[in-house]
Design a protein around this motif. Structure first.
Motif, PDB file in Angstrom:
ATOM      1  N   SER A   1      32.881 -62.881  21.475  1.00  0.00           N
ATOM      2  CA  SER A   1      31.898 -62.271  22.507  1.00  0.00           C
ATOM      3  C   SER A   1      32.090 -62.986  23.901  1.00  0.00           C
TER       4      SER A   1
ATOM      5  N   THR B   1      31.169 -66.571  25.983  1.00  0.00           N
ATOM      6  CA  THR B   1      31.056 -67.332  24.693  1.00  0.00           C
ATOM      7  C   THR B   1      31.024 -68.823  25.131  1.00  0.00           C
TER       8      THR B   1
ATOM      9  N   CYS C   1      27.538 -74.115  26.991  1.00  0.00           N
ATOM     10  CA  CYS C   1      27.110 -72.684  26.688  1.00  0.00           C
ATOM     11  C   CYS C   1      27.033 -72.006  27.931  1.00  0.00           C
TER      12      CYS C   1
ATOM     13  N   ASP D   1      25.150 -67.674  27.257  1.00  0.00           N
ATOM     14  CA  ASP D   1      25.423 -66.635  25.962  1.00  0.00           C
ATOM     15  C   ASP D   1      24.303 -66.302  25.087  1.00  0.00           C
TER      16      ASP D   1
END
Length: 255
Positions: free
Chosen positions: A120, A123, A168, A171
């Motif tokens: 993704s 990410t 993070c 995301d």
């Protein structure tokens, strides 16, 4: 392969010390202090033990829960200790305190193990790093193979600070984008055992050269990589296993 490389270098350095011409007989007993320069290799194996939904319920991991991290770097050290001569001058017992400087770090660039989709974009990612300073106390046993050269082994304890960081970047796989970038850190001063072997050669009554290989196992660090937060993020509890190998050459002054 890394272990064989370290052992080969240690053997070569020990042979160089042992092949130095012998001088008049010296007494290895007493206080000493010195400096060292070396190479260290640190393995930091990550394993995510449990993964959670944001509401705290356990779930199966949705990416590989394991990752092997490692780093190598130059090390610098100081050491001091005391030797006792026993057994008609052939055997030497000692205690030594050391401070070794040299950091290590590695990161998982595309996920928090057990969470997130590595393909993704954006990410999550993770990082493990150790502190610059490792403190150790060891007990040594040596044998004088000739008037000026001693081979020895050591057993001791060492402490090392380890820090983990999970991030993070807003995301949709691990953290809620509405909360923006989230970063979670944990750290622990780990205590482990050390095992080493080496050789020392007296260039004079006071000046000593040494070559040493040391293996340190700091055990496991249990931590929360990311806390489960309702409406905000999935969660993961993990373990880091830290093992360090060090090859050093050093010089000491015996008082």
């Amino acid at each position: 392969m890394k272990n064989l490389h370290l052992l080969a270098m240690t053997g070569a350095l020990s042979l160089a010390v042992l092949s130095t011409p012998a001088l008049a007989e010296t007494n290895p007993g007493g206080f000493y202090a010195g400096v060292s320069l070396g190479y260290q290799s640190t393995d930091m194996d990550w394993k995510t033990e449990r993964t959670f939904e944001p509401n705290g319920n356990l779930i199966a991991p949705f990416s590989d829960p394991t990752e092997s991290l490692d780093d190598s770097d130059t090390s610098y050290g100081l050491f001091t200790g005391y030797n006792w001569v026993v057994g008609q001058g052939k055997w030497v017992l000692g205690a030594e305190f050391s401070a070794l400087m040299g950091d290590a770090s590695d990161e998982i660039r595309n996920r928090i193990p057990g969470l997130g989709d590595p393909d993704s974009n954006p990410t999550s990612f993770s990082e493990v790093e150790t502190d610059d300073l490792a403190l150790g106390l060891s007990f040594r046993g040596g044998y004088m193979v000739n008037n000026n050269t001693m081979v020895y082994s050591s057993l001791g304890v060492s402490q090392l600070e380890v820090e983990t960081t999970s991030t993070c970047p807003a995301d949709t796989n691990v953290c809620n984008p509405a909360d923006g970038l989230q970063r979670f850190s944990d750290d622990e001063r780990m205590t482990g055992w050390t095992l080493g072997f080496g050789a020392e050669h007296f260039l004079s009554d006071n000046l000593v050269l040494r070559a040493e290989y040391r293996h340190a196992d700091y055990g496991d660090f249990d931590f929360t990589a990311i806390p489960a937060q309702s409406g905000s993020s999935f969660g993961a509890d993990a373990t880091i296993e830290v093992v360090r190998q060090t090859l050093e050459v050093g010089a000491a002054y015996k008082f």
